[in-house]
Design a protein around this motif. Sequence first.
Motif, PDB file in Angstrom:
ATOM      1  N   ALA A  38       0.835  -1.202   0.000  1.00 54.36           N
ATOM      2  CA  ALA A  38       0.000   0.000   0.000  1.00 54.36           C
ATOM      3  C   ALA A  38       0.870   1.252   0.000  1.00 54.36           C
ATOM      4  O   ALA A  38       0.608   2.217  -0.732  1.00 54.36           O
ATOM      5  CB  ALA A  38      -0.933  -0.003   1.210  1.00 54.36           C
ATOM      6  N   GLN A  39       1.921   1.236   0.807  1.00 55.85           N
ATOM      7  CA  GLN A  39       2.802   2.396   0.905  1.00 55.85           C
ATOM      8  C   GLN A  39       3.710   2.547  -0.317  1.00 55.85           C
ATOM      9  O   GLN A  39       4.025   3.664  -0.729  1.00 55.85           O
ATOM     10  CB  GLN A  39       3.665   2.286   2.168  1.00 55.85           C
ATOM     11  CG  GLN A  39       2.890   2.378   3.467  1.00 55.85           C
ATOM     12  CD  GLN A  39       2.246   3.745   3.668  1.00 55.85           C
ATOM     13  OE1 GLN A  39       2.742   4.758   3.189  1.00 55.85           O
ATOM     14  NE2 GLN A  39       1.134   3.764   4.374  1.00 55.85           N
ATOM     15  N   VAL A  40       4.121   1.441  -0.898  1.00 58.54           N
ATOM     16  CA  VAL A  40       5.093   1.491  -1.991  1.00 58.54           C
ATOM     17  C   VAL A  40       4.427   1.623  -3.355  1.00 58.54           C
ATOM     18  O   VAL A  40       4.894   2.389  -4.208  1.00 58.54           O
ATOM     19  CB  VAL A  40       5.991   0.239  -1.952  1.00 58.54           C
ATOM     20  CG1 VAL A  40       6.944   0.200  -3.145  1.00 58.54           C
ATOM     21  CG2 VAL A  40       6.793   0.208  -0.649  1.00 58.54           C
ATOM     22  N   TRP A  43      -1.499   0.480  -3.486  1.00 59.07           N
ATOM     23  CA  TRP A  43      -2.617  -0.447  -3.589  1.00 59.07           C
ATOM     24  C   TRP A  43      -3.514  -0.383  -2.358  1.00 59.07           C
ATOM     25  O   TRP A  43      -3.081  -0.046  -1.259  1.00 59.07           O
ATOM     26  CB  TRP A  43      -2.114  -1.882  -3.702  1.00 59.07           C
ATOM     27  CG  TRP A  43      -1.343  -2.184  -4.951  1.00 59.07           C
ATOM     28  CD1 TRP A  43      -1.284  -1.441  -6.088  1.00 59.07           C
ATOM     29  CD2 TRP A  43      -0.520  -3.327  -5.176  1.00 59.07           C
ATOM     30  NE1 TRP A  43      -0.481  -2.047  -7.009  1.00 59.07           N
ATOM     31  CE2 TRP A  43       0.001  -3.212  -6.480  1.00 59.07           C
ATOM     32  CE3 TRP A  43      -0.183  -4.426  -4.409  1.00 59.07           C
ATOM     33  CZ2 TRP A  43       0.848  -4.161  -7.032  1.00 59.07           C
ATOM     34  CZ3 TRP A  43       0.665  -5.381  -4.950  1.00 59.07           C
ATOM     35  CH2 TRP A  43       1.164  -5.253  -6.249  1.00 59.07           C
ATOM     36  N   SER A  44      -4.771  -0.764  -2.551  1.00 55.52           N
ATOM     37  CA  SER A  44      -5.641  -1.109  -1.435  1.00 55.52           C
ATOM     38  C   SER A  44      -5.820  -2.622  -1.461  1.00 55.52           C
ATOM     39  O   SER A  44      -5.811  -3.228  -2.530  1.00 55.52           O
ATOM     40  CB  SER A  44      -7.002  -0.411  -1.555  1.00 55.52           C
ATOM     41  OG  SER A  44      -7.673  -0.815  -2.743  1.00 55.52           O
ATOM     42  N   VAL A  45      -5.930  -3.222  -0.300  1.00 58.44           N
ATOM     43  CA  VAL A  45      -6.017  -4.679  -0.213  1.00 58.44           C
ATOM     44  C   VAL A  45      -7.319  -5.053   0.479  1.00 58.44           C
ATOM     45  O   VAL A  45      -7.650  -4.516   1.536  1.00 58.44           O
ATOM     46  CB  VAL A  45      -4.813  -5.259   0.549  1.00 58.44           C
ATOM     47  CG1 VAL A  45      -4.917  -6.771   0.649  1.00 58.44           C
ATOM     48  CG2 VAL A  45      -3.515  -4.876  -0.150  1.00 58.44           C
ATOM     49  N   ALA A  52      -9.468 -16.733   4.923  1.00 60.79           N
ATOM     50  CA  ALA A  52      -8.868 -15.626   5.670  1.00 60.79           C
ATOM     51  C   ALA A  52      -7.420 -15.368   5.284  1.00 60.79           C
ATOM     52  O   ALA A  52      -6.882 -14.288   5.552  1.00 60.79           O
ATOM     53  CB  ALA A  52      -8.955 -15.918   7.164  1.00 60.79           C
ATOM     54  N   ASP A  53      -6.767 -16.346   4.670  1.00 60.34           N
ATOM     55  CA  ASP A  53      -5.355 -16.198   4.325  1.00 60.34           C
ATOM     56  C   ASP A  53      -5.138 -15.633   2.922  1.00 60.34           C
ATOM     57  O   ASP A  53      -3.996 -15.548   2.460  1.00 60.34           O
ATOM     58  CB  ASP A  53      -4.633 -17.544   4.424  1.00 60.34           C
ATOM     59  CG  ASP A  53      -4.565 -18.047   5.851  1.00 60.34           C
ATOM     60  OD1 ASP A  53      -4.518 -17.206   6.767  1.00 60.34           O
ATOM     61  OD2 ASP A  53      -4.574 -19.265   6.053  1.00 60.34           O
ATOM     62  N   TYR A  54      -6.211 -15.254   2.245  1.00 59.18           N
ATOM     63  CA  TYR A  54      -6.077 -14.759   0.867  1.00 59.18           C
ATOM     64  C   TYR A  54      -6.711 -13.381   0.750  1.00 59.18           C
ATOM     65  O   TYR A  54      -7.810 -13.140   1.247  1.00 59.18           O
ATOM     66  CB  TYR A  54      -6.744 -15.711  -0.120  1.00 59.18           C
ATOM     67  CG  TYR A  54      -6.559 -15.306  -1.567  1.00 59.18           C
ATOM     68  CD1 TYR A  54      -5.351 -15.546  -2.226  1.00 59.18           C
ATOM     69  CD2 TYR A  54      -7.576 -14.677  -2.274  1.00 59.18           C
ATOM     70  CE1 TYR A  54      -5.169 -15.175  -3.544  1.00 59.18           C
ATOM     71  CE2 TYR A  54      -7.405 -14.307  -3.600  1.00 59.18           C
ATOM     72  CZ  TYR A  54      -6.195 -14.555  -4.233  1.00 59.18           C
ATOM     73  OH  TYR A  54      -6.016 -14.184  -5.538  1.00 59.18           O
ATOM     74  N   ALA A  55      -6.003 -12.474   0.078  1.00 56.26           N
ATOM     75  CA  ALA A  55      -6.507 -11.129  -0.158  1.00 56.26           C
ATOM     76  C   ALA A  55      -6.224 -10.744  -1.604  1.00 56.26           C
ATOM     77  O   ALA A  55      -5.406 -11.370  -2.285  1.00 56.26           O
ATOM     78  CB  ALA A  55      -5.848 -10.121   0.795  1.00 56.26           C
ATOM     79  N   VAL A  56      -6.912  -9.708  -2.067  1.00 58.32           N
ATOM     80  CA  VAL A  56      -6.722  -9.211  -3.428  1.00 58.32           C
ATOM     81  C   VAL A  56      -6.313  -7.750  -3.356  1.00 58.32           C
ATOM     82  O   VAL A  56      -6.943  -6.956  -2.651  1.00 58.32           O
ATOM     83  CB  VAL A  56      -8.004  -9.369  -4.274  1.00 58.32           C
ATOM     84  CG1 VAL A  56      -7.797  -8.782  -5.675  1.00 58.32           C
ATOM     85  CG2 VAL A  56      -8.407 -10.837  -4.367  1.00 58.32           C
ATOM     86  N   ALA A  57      -5.248  -7.415  -4.070  1.00 60.15           N
ATOM     87  CA  ALA A  57      -4.784  -6.031  -4.143  1.00 60.15           C
ATOM     88  C   ALA A  57      -5.467  -5.330  -5.308  1.00 60.15           C
ATOM     89  O   ALA A  57      -5.604  -5.904  -6.387  1.00 60.15           O
ATOM     90  CB  ALA A  57      -3.271  -5.995  -4.317  1.00 60.15           C
ATOM     91  N   VAL A  62      -9.860  -1.922  -9.867  1.00 59.55           N
ATOM     92  CA  VAL A  62      -9.404  -3.035 -10.702  1.00 59.55           C
ATOM     93  C   VAL A  62      -8.463  -3.930  -9.906  1.00 59.55           C
ATOM     94  O   VAL A  62      -7.477  -3.454  -9.350  1.00 59.55           O
ATOM     95  CB  VAL A  62      -8.694  -2.510 -11.969  1.00 59.55           C
ATOM     96  CG1 VAL A  62      -8.198  -3.676 -12.826  1.00 59.55           C
ATOM     97  CG2 VAL A  62      -9.622  -1.619 -12.771  1.00 59.55           C
ATOM     98  N   PRO A  63      -8.744  -5.233  -9.820  1.00 55.44           N
ATOM     99  CA  PRO A  63      -7.835  -6.134  -9.110  1.00 55.44           C
ATOM    100  C   PRO A  63      -6.528  -6.293  -9.872  1.00 55.44           C
ATOM    101  O   PRO A  63      -6.526  -6.472 -11.096  1.00 55.44           O
ATOM    102  CB  PRO A  63      -8.610  -7.455  -9.055  1.00 55.44           C
ATOM    103  CG  PRO A  63      -9.571  -7.388 -10.207  1.00 55.44           C
ATOM    104  CD  PRO A  63      -9.922  -5.941 -10.368  1.00 55.44           C
ATOM    105  N   VAL A  64      -5.400  -6.208  -9.160  1.00 54.45           N
ATOM    106  CA  VAL A  64      -4.103  -6.271  -9.831  1.00 54.45           C
ATOM    107  C   VAL A  64      -3.242  -7.441  -9.387  1.00 54.45           C
ATOM    108  O   VAL A  64      -2.313  -7.825 -10.096  1.00 54.45           O
ATOM    109  CB  VAL A  64      -3.315  -4.956  -9.633  1.00 54.45           C
ATOM    110  CG1 VAL A  64      -4.042  -3.796 -10.262  1.00 54.45           C
ATOM    111  CG2 VAL A  64      -3.050  -4.673  -8.153  1.00 54.45           C
ATOM    112  N   ALA A  65      -3.510  -8.029  -8.215  1.00 57.16           N
ATOM    113  CA  ALA A  65      -2.667  -9.115  -7.722  1.00 57.16           C
ATOM    114  C   ALA A  65      -3.352  -9.838  -6.581  1.00 57.16           C
ATOM    115  O   ALA A  65      -4.181  -9.261  -5.863  1.00 57.16           O
ATOM    116  CB  ALA A  65      -1.313  -8.581  -7.248  1.00 57.16           C
ATOM    117  N   GLY A  66      -2.990 -11.086  -6.403  1.00 54.93           N
ATOM    118  CA  GLY A  66      -3.423 -11.837  -5.242  1.00 54.93           C
ATOM    119  C   GLY A  66      -2.319 -11.853  -4.196  1.00 54.93           C
ATOM    120  O   GLY A  66      -1.133 -11.786  -4.531  1.00 54.93           O
ATOM    121  N   VAL A  67      -2.706 -11.927  -2.925  1.00 51.63           N
ATOM    122  CA  VAL A  67      -1.746 -12.011  -1.827  1.00 51.63           C
ATOM    123  C   VAL A  67      -2.192 -13.162  -0.931  1.00 51.63           C
ATOM    124  O   VAL A  67      -3.290 -13.125  -0.372  1.00 51.63           O
ATOM    125  CB  VAL A  67      -1.675 -10.698  -1.026  1.00 51.63           C
ATOM    126  CG1 VAL A  67      -0.596 -10.802   0.044  1.00 51.63           C
ATOM    127  CG2 VAL A  67      -1.420  -9.504  -1.938  1.00 51.63           C
TER     128      VAL A  67
END
Length: 269
Positions: A38-40, A43-45, A52-57, A62-67
Amino acid sequence: MTGSDPRTASAAPLTGPAAPCWVTLMTRNLETAERFYAQVLGWSVRPGRLGADYAVAYRGEVPVAGVFAVSSAYHVAVAWTPYFAVEDADVAAARVRERSGTVAVGPLTLGKGRGVLASDRDGASFGLWERTEASASPPAPVGHAHAWLRLRTRNAFDAAIFYGEVLDWASGRPGCCDVAYEGDEVIVRCGGHPLARISSGAVEAAVDPVVRPHWQVQFPVADLAATVSAAERHGGALVEERTGFGGTEVTLRDPDGALFAVTDVRSPA
């Protein structure tokens, strides 16, 4: 926060229902990764649909990456990994094995698709993704890339053959990606737009992970110096800086050890 450069108009989008690829970060600490990116990268996540262990950036809406957070009990590398779209995950996984690659996980049913985690015959990790349901996410803006890819491998031409046979690149099928041999590199284009570069010179036995064969995820940014500074302030580190035709690429390490690149290059070609 710096974020992606909206002026990048010559690379293929990696997001949306028709994207040729998706990128996912495997990390040990989801909250730390969320704060750092988010800082670099601005992104918003948001929580994903895979637990619970998966998030989308997201970049805007527009979704750009999975975390994805993985337990330290599992021997899974902390890394950014590209997932290439395929029509049939079983067929693609079989092609990987037939060509001396390795299938580590899958195909597994995950949400609206089936995923495979594999590595090519030189050890570079990548994923396969078969979408089984239509996506409700909006596509990336036309002509805008949130990320592109670079494969550092032992031999670019051998790698192009491997991925071409696994992913149907340059097969002549409608919608397939094209491959061009330009100098000592291979350029992969999807819909006429550059998606990835493949370059030779990696060493499989190298101690340095930057030198070993790997897929590098590159994020174009508007202000390279500010992005590097933000990464260092928030627990990341500068690993390598490369200046060549078209601009500069900087490899960074996030607080958990995952490598990624930021660049002021306007196109991976």
